[in-house]
Design a protein around this motif. Sequence first.
Motif, PDB file in Angstrom:
ATOM      1  N   ASP A   1       0.765  -1.187  -0.142  1.00 17.83           N
ATOM      2  CA  ASP A   1       0.114   0.036   0.015  1.00 17.83           C
ATOM      3  C   ASP A   1       0.832   1.204  -0.009  1.00 17.83           C
ATOM      4  O   ASP A   1       0.464   2.494   0.004  1.00 17.83           O
TER       5      ASP A   1
ATOM      6  N   ARG B   1      -0.708  -4.346   6.498  1.00 15.36           N
ATOM      7  CA  ARG B   1      -0.928  -3.041   6.157  1.00 15.36           C
ATOM      8  C   ARG B   1      -0.084  -1.952   6.945  1.00 15.36           C
ATOM      9  O   ARG B   1       0.323  -2.357   7.888  1.00 15.36           O
ATOM     10  N   SER B   2       0.109  -0.825   6.253  1.00 17.92           N
ATOM     11  CA  SER B   2       1.000   0.293   6.652  1.00 17.92           C
ATOM     12  C   SER B   2       0.207   0.955   8.080  1.00 17.92           C
ATOM     13  O   SER B   2      -0.641   1.052   8.251  1.00 17.92           O
TER      14      SER B   2
ATOM     15  N   SER C   1       6.242   7.272  -2.663  1.00 23.66           N
ATOM     16  CA  SER C   1       5.302   6.118  -2.560  1.00 23.66           C
ATOM     17  C   SER C   1       4.701   6.382  -1.055  1.00 23.66           C
ATOM     18  O   SER C   1       3.616   6.500  -0.942  1.00 23.66           O
TER      19      SER C   1
ATOM     20  N   TYR D   1       0.915   7.453   0.290  1.00 18.20           N
ATOM     21  CA  TYR D   1       0.288   6.810   1.575  1.00 18.20           C
ATOM     22  C   TYR D   1      -0.641   7.751   2.064  1.00 18.20           C
ATOM     23  O   TYR D   1      -1.689   7.546   2.436  1.00 18.20           O
TER      24      TYR D   1
ATOM     25  N   ARG E   1      -4.883   9.972   2.227  1.00 21.72           N
ATOM     26  CA  ARG E   1      -5.436   9.885   3.157  1.00 21.72           C
ATOM     27  C   ARG E   1      -5.708  11.113   3.776  1.00 21.72           C
ATOM     28  O   ARG E   1      -6.355  11.258   5.235  1.00 21.72           O
TER      29      ARG E   1
ATOM     30  N   SER F   1     -10.493   3.360   3.298  1.00 23.36           N
ATOM     31  CA  SER F   1     -11.517   2.534   3.342  1.00 23.36           C
ATOM     32  C   SER F   1     -12.979   3.050   3.646  1.00 23.36           C
ATOM     33  O   SER F   1     -13.936   3.226   3.018  1.00 23.36           O
TER      34      SER F   1
END
Length: 328
Positions: A162, A175-176, A208, A212, A216, A223
């Motif tokens: 991710d 997951r990070s 990258s 991330y 967000r 999500s």
Amino acid sequence: MVPDALIPWLRDSDPALRWQVERDLLHEPPQVWEATRARVATEGFGARLLALQDPDGQWAGGAFFPAGFDFADPAVTQDNAQPWTATTWTLNTLREWGLDASALRGTADLLAKNSRWEYDDLPYWGGEVDCCINAWTLENGLWLGADVSRLPGWFVEHQLPDGGWNCEWVEGATRSSFHSTLNSLKGLLAYDSATGGGEEAVRAARRSGEEYLLRRGLFRRLSTGEPVAPWVDRFAYPFRWFYSVLNAADYFRRASLLDGTPPDPRMAEAIGLVRAARRPDGTWTQAGRLPGTVWFEVDVPAGEPSKWLTLYGTRVLDWWDTHARQAP
């Protein structure tokens, strides 16, 4: 801009803070803030920490934890009361305060000879398996001139699909983590700064990781769009390993200055959280320091206006607002 009424209050500070106020908020000429920065090694907080260094180059006899630390002590494990006195935490602090590396001449060699990680007894400058620890080792090694050449590539190899990082990868995390990603990015930014751009793969890993967080908005779940946790706008100094939108925004400010790029508009809502936390008098309040043993306190108790957080908050907003005024 810092309100005029706060200038005497901010100037009346330890040299570790004052030189940053002079440079970043008051825009004093270099001869002013550089002279104040030089005092970090001989006065106040910086001098006190330097005096606590062990003859073998460490602090508190350990790499990440003090010598003899009881990992099974329930008073520590239940309250997450990480001690902040060992070598890595002290080096982080001195570096962030702007101490000139010459004040620690010989320390890199002493640590290479005498310090081992609590994890698997690994040599200090080689790092270990924790993303945050390796990021701090990279930053401190670049600062002190140690051989940390294997660490930039380590982050490329251990970046998650991710785009971020998670210190629990060794336990199977896929997951990070906001915390791990921000700390990893700080290490990679230091590498790019020290090498003038570094390697393409390392630079791509940093981009990258930044993406991330930016996707967000620096604080929301991808999500659901909900805030990732209530701590995103909990501002406490020292930051240590802890994530907040202020900590993240200051990273992106530094990255912007290094890369010569404007702020990413996806940060706007996070900047709004930083702005909302500013009190009417222009200060930011200490939310409460992380628990754990310290050599000495460097900021105010919870609920009081913090000079450190006011420095960070003001310069983040100055950076953001300056670019906003210049935008077409």
